[in-house]
Design an enzyme around this catalytic site. Structure first.
Site, PDB file in Angstrom:
ATOM      1  N   TYR A 165       0.843  -1.201   0.000  1.00 44.84           N
ATOM      2  CA  TYR A 165       0.000   0.000   0.000  1.00 44.84           C
ATOM      3  C   TYR A 165       0.874   1.245   0.000  1.00 44.84           C
ATOM      4  CZ  TYR A 165      -2.829   3.786   1.935  1.00 44.84           C
ATOM      5  OH  TYR A 165      -3.429   5.000   2.152  1.00 44.84           O
TER       6      TYR A 165
HETATM    7  N1  LIG Z   1      -9.303   7.590   5.904  1.00 44.18           N
HETATM    8  C1  LIG Z   1      -8.128   8.007   6.319  1.00 44.18           C
HETATM    9  O1  LIG Z   1      -7.920   8.273   7.533  1.00 44.18           O
HETATM   10  C2  LIG Z   1      -7.011   8.188   5.347  1.00 44.18           C
HETATM   11  C3  LIG Z   1      -7.264   8.175   3.974  1.00 44.18           C
HETATM   12  N2  LIG Z   1      -6.233   8.358   3.093  1.00 44.18           N
HETATM   13  C4  LIG Z   1      -6.519   8.389   1.652  1.00 44.18           C
HETATM   14  O2  LIG Z   1      -7.606   9.279   1.421  1.00 44.18           O
HETATM   15  C5  LIG Z   1      -8.448   8.744   0.370  1.00 44.18           C
HETATM   16  C6  LIG Z   1      -9.866   8.573   0.887  1.00 44.18           C
HETATM   17  O3  LIG Z   1      -9.814   7.743   2.048  1.00 44.18           O
HETATM   18  P1  LIG Z   1     -11.140   6.949   2.493  1.00 44.18           P
HETATM   19  O4  LIG Z   1     -12.328   7.809   2.296  1.00 44.18           O
HETATM   20  O5  LIG Z   1     -10.870   6.357   3.830  1.00 44.18           O
HETATM   21  O6  LIG Z   1     -11.168   5.814   1.384  1.00 44.18           O
HETATM   22  P2  LIG Z   1     -12.004   4.444   1.315  1.00 44.18           P
HETATM   23  O7  LIG Z   1     -11.203   3.346   1.928  1.00 44.18           O
HETATM   24  O8  LIG Z   1     -13.385   4.719   1.801  1.00 44.18           O
HETATM   25  O9  LIG Z   1     -12.001   4.184  -0.276  1.00 44.18           O
HETATM   26  C7  LIG Z   1     -12.613   5.134  -1.125  1.00 44.18           C
HETATM   27  C8  LIG Z   1     -13.272   4.411  -2.229  1.00 44.18           C
HETATM   28  O10 LIG Z   1     -12.300   3.805  -3.093  1.00 44.18           O
HETATM   29  C9  LIG Z   1     -12.975   2.739  -3.753  1.00 44.18           C
HETATM   30  N3  LIG Z   1     -12.076   1.742  -4.316  1.00 44.18           N
HETATM   31  C10 LIG Z   1     -11.300   0.871  -3.654  1.00 44.18           C
HETATM   32  N4  LIG Z   1     -10.671   0.058  -4.526  1.00 44.18           N
HETATM   33  C11 LIG Z   1     -11.089   0.406  -5.773  1.00 44.18           C
HETATM   34  C12 LIG Z   1     -10.835  -0.066  -7.091  1.00 44.18           C
HETATM   35  N5  LIG Z   1     -10.021  -1.093  -7.298  1.00 44.18           N
HETATM   36  N6  LIG Z   1     -11.445   0.554  -8.125  1.00 44.18           N
HETATM   37  C13 LIG Z   1     -12.282   1.594  -7.921  1.00 44.18           C
HETATM   38  N7  LIG Z   1     -12.574   2.095  -6.698  1.00 44.18           N
HETATM   39  C14 LIG Z   1     -11.985   1.498  -5.644  1.00 44.18           C
HETATM   40  C15 LIG Z   1     -13.840   2.115  -2.666  1.00 44.18           C
HETATM   41  O11 LIG Z   1     -14.937   1.475  -3.302  1.00 44.18           O
HETATM   42  P3  LIG Z   1     -15.900   0.484  -2.505  1.00 44.18           P
HETATM   43  O12 LIG Z   1     -16.960   1.378  -1.960  1.00 44.18           O
HETATM   44  O13 LIG Z   1     -16.398  -0.490  -3.521  1.00 44.18           O
HETATM   45  O14 LIG Z   1     -15.097  -0.186  -1.429  1.00 44.18           O
HETATM   46  C16 LIG Z   1     -14.204   3.284  -1.775  1.00 44.18           C
HETATM   47  O15 LIG Z   1     -15.546   3.683  -1.867  1.00 44.18           O
HETATM   48  C17 LIG Z   1      -7.787   7.434  -0.070  1.00 44.18           C
HETATM   49  O16 LIG Z   1      -6.965   7.651  -1.191  1.00 44.18           O
HETATM   50  C18 LIG Z   1      -6.957   7.040   1.132  1.00 44.18           C
HETATM   51  O17 LIG Z   1      -5.849   6.211   0.783  1.00 44.18           O
HETATM   52  C19 LIG Z   1      -4.930   8.501   3.518  1.00 44.18           C
HETATM   53  C20 LIG Z   1      -4.642   8.493   4.859  1.00 44.18           C
HETATM   54  C21 LIG Z   1      -5.659   8.400   5.865  1.00 44.18           C
HETATM   55  N1  LIG Z   2      -8.200   3.665   1.144  1.00 46.56           N
HETATM   56  C1  LIG Z   2      -7.914   3.915   2.426  1.00 46.56           C
HETATM   57  N2  LIG Z   2      -6.677   4.298   2.781  1.00 46.56           N
HETATM   58  C2  LIG Z   2      -6.414   4.522   4.099  1.00 46.56           C
HETATM   59  C3  LIG Z   2      -7.393   4.372   5.073  1.00 46.56           C
HETATM   60  C4  LIG Z   2      -8.691   3.991   4.660  1.00 46.56           C
HETATM   61  O1  LIG Z   2      -9.618   3.848   5.478  1.00 46.56           O
HETATM   62  N3  LIG Z   2      -8.901   3.765   3.344  1.00 46.56           N
HETATM   63  N4  LIG Z   2      -7.141   4.602   6.393  1.00 46.56           N
HETATM   64  C5  LIG Z   2      -5.923   4.905   6.798  1.00 46.56           C
HETATM   65  C6  LIG Z   2      -5.745   5.058   8.289  1.00 46.56           C
HETATM   66  O2  LIG Z   2      -6.447   6.159   8.742  1.00 46.56           O
HETATM   67  C7  LIG Z   2      -4.329   5.257   8.764  1.00 46.56           C
HETATM   68  O3  LIG Z   2      -3.921   6.461   8.247  1.00 46.56           O
HETATM   69  C8  LIG Z   2      -4.306   5.306  10.309  1.00 46.56           C
HETATM   70  O4  LIG Z   2      -5.170   4.419  10.864  1.00 46.56           O
HETATM   71  C9  LIG Z   2      -4.790   5.048   5.861  1.00 46.56           C
HETATM   72  N5  LIG Z   2      -5.181   4.884   4.480  1.00 46.56           N
END
Ligand SMILES: NC(=O)C1=CN([C@@H]2O[C@H](COP(=O)(O)OP(=O)(O)OC[C@H]3O[C@@H](n4cnc5c(N)ncnc54)[C@H](OP(=O)(O)O)[C@@H]3O)[C@@H](O)[C@H]2O)C=CC1
Ligand SMILES: Nc1nc2c(c(=O)[nH]1)N=C([C@H](O)[C@@H](O)CO)CN2
Length: 236
Positions: free
Chosen positions: A148
């Site tokens: 990742y």
């Molecule tokens: N949440 C956090 O605390 C953090 C988030 N981030 C980054 O911020 C962004 C948003 O995070 P978050 O809202 O938690 O994200 P999510 O984990 O909720 O993913 C967002 C969406 O991406 C879709 N997705 C996953 N795999 C695929 C694929 N192969 N093709 C198309 N769509 C796909 C999922 O679809 P489905 O609904 O089908 O699962 C989901 O709805 C991400 O890029 C994440 O890496 C970074 C650090 C911390």
């Molecule tokens: N696609 C996602 N990426 C990440 C997620 C997630 O929920 N979906 N969450 C994290 C975590 O918040 C991490 O930053 C600490 O727990 C990271 N990326």
């Protein structure tokens, strides 16, 4: 020349951060095209507000190219592309290579192909932006999410390359969050440990990512930059 403003394309906007940013961009009066992999409750509200929702799975090249073709069928211009879609997979015993390939495809191949194929749609809008949503974890790597973190580090490098290639017409930037939103399954112990990793020690929620995105869309003199939105994790 269409009178209405060119739409913003945001991927993975059916839930959580992507959904919040989509809703806030609609609040701003932006037109939206969103991609979603699985149907989720939040999509109904986006559709009611006029967003075009396109189903797409970026797990392989064919799915990415299908999505690109769909976008071209619905618009001849784009104001911005926000690459938010992401899978947060850890190393699955026996399926390491499959997980690596899926993470590489969603975090690198999809932004790479979409940027290359959709650049001409962005060229028809002024201003024009690409924003990659990365992860602060690329600073140090991750023992528990090796593939990742590596795929997100590759995304950071795409920000630099595309910023150089597409200037001056298109700005290309990144946002590197850390702990924005917990997941439902995160227990108290995990939450406490995660909160303690940053100087500010809070779970801020998705508004901080929308505000970072708005800043990049509105600033005419920022490109090739990745904004760190991590509560000061690098200070601990
Ligand atoms: N949440 C956090 O605390 C953090 C988030 N981030 C980054 O911020 C962004 C948003 O995070 P978050 O809202 O938690 O994200 P999510 O984990 O909720 O993913 C967002 C969406 O991406 C879709 N997705 C996953 N795999 C695929 C694929 N192969 N093709 C198309 N769509 C796909 C999922 O679809 P489905 O609904 O089908 O699962 C989901 O709805 C991400 O890029 C994440 O890496 C970074 C650090 C911390
Ligand atoms: N696609 C996602 N990426 C990440 C997620 C997630 O929920 N979906 N969450 C994290 C975590 O918040 C991490 O930053 C600490 O727990 C990271 N990326």
């Amino acid at each position: 020349m269409s009178a209405s403003p060119a739409p913003i394309l945001i991927s993975g906007a059916s839930q959580r951060i992507g959904l919040h940013c989509a809703e806030r961009l609609l609040d701003d009066g932006e037109r939206l095209i969103v991609s979603y992999r699985r149907e989720r409750p939040g999509l109904a509200g986006l559709r009611e507000r006029g967003a075009l929702t396109l189903q797409a799975d970026f797990s392989d090249e064919a799915g990415i190219l299908r999505f690109i073709a769909q976008v071209g069928e619905h618009t001849d211009r784009l104001r911005a592309i926000v690459h938010n879609a992401s899978d947060w997979l850890s190393e699955a015993p026996g399926e390491e290579a499959l997980a690596f390939q899926r993470l590489f495809n969603v975090h690198m191949l999809a932004p790479y192909l979409i940027n290359l194929h959709c650049a001409e749609l962005l060229e028809r809008s002024t201003p024009a932006d690409i924003v990659h949503i990365s992860d602060d974890v690329t600073r140090k790597g991750s023992a528990r999410h090796i593939a990742y973190s590596a795929s997100k580090a590759g995304l950071d490098n795409l920000t630099l390359s595309f910023a150089a290639r597409l200037a001056p017409r298109i700005k290309v930037n990144g946002i590197a969050p850390a702990l924005i939103l917990f997941n439902e399954g995160d227990d108290e112990a995990y939450r406490e440990k995660a909160l303690a990793k940053s100087a500010l020690g809070i779970e801020p929620g998705p508004e901080v990512i929308y505000r970072s995105l708005r800043y990049l869309l509105d600033n005419p003199y920022v490109t090739g930059t990745t904004l760190t939105v991590n509560g000061g994790r690098h200070l601990k």
